[in-house]
Design a protein around this motif. Structure first.
Motif, short mmCIF file in Angstrom:
data_model
loop_
_atom_site.label_atom_id
_atom_site.label_comp_id
_atom_site.label_asym_id
_atom_site.label_seq_id
_atom_site.Cartn_x
_atom_site.Cartn_y
_atom_site.Cartn_z
N GLU A 211 -11.82 18.77 28.27
CA GLU A 211 -13.29 19.23 28.36
C GLU A 211 -14.02 18.79 29.65
N ALA A 212 -13.70 17.99 30.43
CA ALA A 212 -14.32 17.69 31.86
C ALA A 212 -13.71 18.98 32.64
N VAL A 213 -12.53 19.08 32.73
CA VAL A 213 -11.91 19.83 33.65
C VAL A 213 -12.25 21.30 33.30
N ARG A 214 -11.98 21.59 32.01
CA ARG A 214 -12.60 22.98 31.48
C ARG A 214 -14.07 23.52 31.79
N SER A 215 -14.64 22.55 31.81
CA SER A 215 -16.37 22.78 32.12
C SER A 215 -16.69 22.93 33.75
N SER A 216 -15.70 22.51 34.36
CA SER A 216 -15.95 22.50 35.82
C SER A 216 -15.07 23.82 36.15
N LEU A 217 -14.07 24.30 35.50
CA LEU A 217 -13.56 25.45 35.85
C LEU A 217 -14.31 26.63 36.49
N PRO A 218 -15.33 26.99 35.94
CA PRO A 218 -16.04 28.11 36.45
C PRO A 218 -16.50 27.87 38.13
N GLU A 219 -17.07 26.80 38.19
CA GLU A 219 -17.44 26.23 39.79
C GLU A 219 -16.45 26.31 40.61
N LEU A 220 -15.32 25.50 40.22
CA LEU A 220 -13.97 25.52 40.85
C LEU A 220 -13.37 26.90 41.33
N THR A 221 -13.36 27.72 40.31
CA THR A 221 -13.20 29.30 40.52
C THR A 221 -14.10 29.88 41.40
N GLU A 222 -15.39 29.41 41.54
CA GLU A 222 -16.45 30.04 42.61
C GLU A 222 -16.50 29.67 43.67
N ARG A 223 -15.93 28.42 43.95
CA ARG A 223 -15.68 27.63 45.40
C ARG A 223 -14.58 28.47 45.87
N ALA A 224 -13.53 28.83 45.22
CA ALA A 224 -12.39 29.40 45.65
C ALA A 224 -12.62 30.87 46.18
N ALA A 225 -13.50 31.49 45.14
CA ALA A 225 -13.80 32.81 45.34
C ALA A 225 -14.65 32.93 46.73
#
Length: 157
Positions: free
Chosen positions: A132-146
């Motif tokens: 859950e911790a990683v899943r909830s941070s995935l949108p921000e991780l993806t945005e940083r890469a973008a």
């Protein structure tokens, strides 16, 4: 002439949070310019060097082990910072990104720009899903890469 930008999601989706890198790359589809290379790798150094050969900018999205662990915490690392992590702590793989960067330096094959976006893991057990911790941070991780991809394309004359 446009810059060659490569995004590499490092990890194994069959090992829980180690699948964060590949999941972020999948989430980038349709969000970055079409000429951006989106790839997934198990982190093996020779394959990584092949993926970033000829790239002007490489963005690596990776799962990260830290002590003490803060699952879901995000980090943006320079190549020196990624290489500075002790073996076995900077990656969920047997050979870490630090070792890959050291090899690239020794072979004079580091791309001009290399950015590492990483998320701290909770569970990398075989067959596990993203925590859950990683899943909830995935949108921000993806945005940083973008954002790194957008910056790379903006630098192109």
């Amino acid at each position: 002439m446009s810059a060659r930008v490569v995004v590499i999601g490092v990890g194994n989706p069959l090992r829980g949070d180690d699948g964060a890198g590949p999941a972020a790359v999948e989430a980038l589809r349709g969000r970055v310019p079409e000429d951006t290379v989106l790839a997934v790798s198990d982190g093996e150094p020779a394959r990584m060097l092949d993926l970033w050969r000829g790239a002007d900018t490489v963005v690596v999205v990776e799962a990260l082990r830290t002590r003490p662990a803060r699952p879901g915490a995000l980090h943006t690392l320079t190549p020196a910072e990624a290489a500075g992590h002790a073996p076995g702590t900077a990656s969920t793989h047997a050979i870490g990104l630090g070792e890959c960067i050291a090899l690239a330096e020794a072979l004079d094959r580091l791309p001009p720009t290399l950015v590492v976006h990483a998320v701290e893991v909770a569970d990398v057990g075989l067959g596990a899903r993203l925590s859950e911790a990683v899943r909830s941070s995935l949108p921000e991780l993806t945005e940083r890469a973008a954002a790194s991809v957008r910056q790379a394309h903006a630098r192109t004359p």
